[in-house]
Design a protein around this motif. Structure first.
Motif, short mmCIF file in Angstrom:
data_model
loop_
_atom_site.label_atom_id
_atom_site.label_comp_id
_atom_site.label_asym_id
_atom_site.label_seq_id
_atom_site.Cartn_x
_atom_site.Cartn_y
_atom_site.Cartn_z
N ARG A 1 49.84 9.53 45.46
CA ARG A 1 48.12 10.72 45.71
C ARG A 1 48.74 12.23 44.89
O ARG A 1 49.71 13.03 45.91
N GLN A 2 48.03 13.04 43.96
CA GLN A 2 48.72 14.23 44.39
C GLN A 2 48.86 14.76 45.79
O GLN A 2 49.20 15.41 45.93
N ASN A 3 47.59 14.68 46.37
CA ASN A 3 48.27 15.83 47.68
C ASN A 3 49.63 15.29 48.60
O ASN A 3 50.41 15.87 48.92
N THR B 1 46.92 18.99 35.72
CA THR B 1 46.07 19.13 34.31
C THR B 1 47.12 19.36 32.89
O THR B 1 46.83 18.72 32.26
N GLU B 2 48.46 20.66 32.93
CA GLU B 2 49.23 21.20 31.77
C GLU B 2 49.59 19.47 31.71
O GLU B 2 50.06 19.08 29.99
N LEU B 3 50.18 19.36 32.25
CA LEU B 3 51.19 17.82 32.10
C LEU B 3 50.31 16.97 32.08
O LEU B 3 50.56 16.11 30.83
N VAL B 4 49.31 16.09 31.74
CA VAL B 4 47.73 15.49 31.38
C VAL B 4 47.46 15.35 30.17
O VAL B 4 47.76 14.83 29.87
N ASP B 5 47.32 16.91 30.26
CA ASP B 5 47.03 17.33 28.26
C ASP B 5 47.94 16.97 27.68
O ASP B 5 47.50 17.11 26.24
N ALA B 6 48.95 17.67 28.29
CA ALA B 6 50.22 17.12 27.03
C ALA B 6 50.23 15.60 27.09
O ALA B 6 51.32 15.31 26.39
N GLY B 7 49.76 15.11 27.70
CA GLY B 7 50.29 13.12 27.72
C GLY B 7 51.71 12.45 28.15
O GLY B 7 51.94 11.78 28.63
N LEU B 8 52.18 13.72 29.74
CA LEU B 8 53.24 13.37 29.62
C LEU B 8 52.96 12.66 31.27
O LEU B 8 53.89 12.07 31.92
N VAL B 9 51.75 12.83 31.55
CA VAL B 9 51.65 12.55 32.68
C VAL B 9 49.53 11.82 32.78
O VAL B 9 49.22 12.51 32.36
N ARG C 1 46.14 10.24 35.17
CA ARG C 1 45.42 10.01 36.51
C ARG C 1 45.52 8.56 36.51
O ARG C 1 44.73 8.45 35.31
N ARG C 2 45.42 8.13 37.23
CA ARG C 2 44.63 5.57 37.79
C ARG C 2 44.36 6.18 38.52
O ARG C 2 44.60 6.75 40.16
N VAL D 1 53.74 9.44 36.00
CA VAL D 1 54.54 10.10 34.50
C VAL D 1 54.83 8.57 33.60
O VAL D 1 53.96 7.44 33.18
N THR D 2 54.12 8.96 32.23
CA THR D 2 53.71 8.42 31.19
C THR D 2 54.78 8.21 30.70
O THR D 2 55.96 8.87 30.95
N GLU D 3 55.03 6.64 29.69
CA GLU D 3 56.02 6.90 28.56
C GLU D 3 56.78 8.35 28.22
O GLU D 3 57.91 8.12 27.62
#
Length: 166
Positions: free
Chosen positions: A52-54, A72-80, A82-83, A96-98
């Motif tokens: 969890r983020q917290n 948010t920056e990491l998600v937008d870059a496809g590096l992380v 959220r599920r 972390v994504t592939e």
């Protein structure tokens, strides 16, 4: 004999300066695809695994809002990504994504090469001795009840966030 106060203060100062020197030695903004602060989040998340983020904010000694912006920056870059949390569908896990794993692997490889270049006049034995001392210091500065872990299992905990080193 216990460490004297002036030695402890000198160690605080040296550790602070060491951190700044290390960042300068391994960071190369031209080559790095993500900002150093974002790399720190990727490293922590790759060590912890999905959480969890917290929990991650506590481990990194960051506020929820500061971490949220970085995620948010990491998600937008496809590096992380959220599920949904498998135990509580209202909550989210970050992981972390592939692509994030690959970016982190390349970043670590590049940083390691930079550091090797800066340590050109060090022997392998000197570097190994420094690593041993840094690992011991890391364990000493992160209080915990259980026995001393090895390098691979040093947990990122919120216990060390109250330190004066921030």
């Amino acid at each position: 004999m216990a460490v004297q106060a002036d030695t402890a203060q000198a160690l605080v100062d040296a550790i602070f300066l060491f951190g700044r020197s290390l960042r300068a030695a391994v960071a190369n903004s031209v080559d790095d695809p993500v900002a150093p602060a974002l790399v720190a989040v990727l490293v922590a998340l790759s060590v912890r695994g999905p959480c969890r983020q917290n929990e991650l904010a506590g481990a990194l000694c960051l506020s929820q809002s500061a971490l949220s912006r970085q995620l948010t920056e990491l998600v937008d870059a496809g590096l992380v990504e959220r599920r949904p949390d498998p135990d509580d569908r209202r909550a989210l896990h970050v992981q972390v994504t592939e692509k994030g794993t690959e970016v982190l692997r390349e970043t670590k490889k590049r940083r390691s090469a930079h550091l090797r270049g800066r340590l050109g006049d060090w022997s392998q034995d000197e570097a190994a001795a420094a690593l041993t001392l840094i690992e011991r210091l890391t364990v000493s500065l992160a209080p915990r009840a259980e026995s001393t872990p090895d390098r691979e299992s040093i947990p990122l905990t919120a216990d060390h966030c109250g330190s004066s080193l921030r």
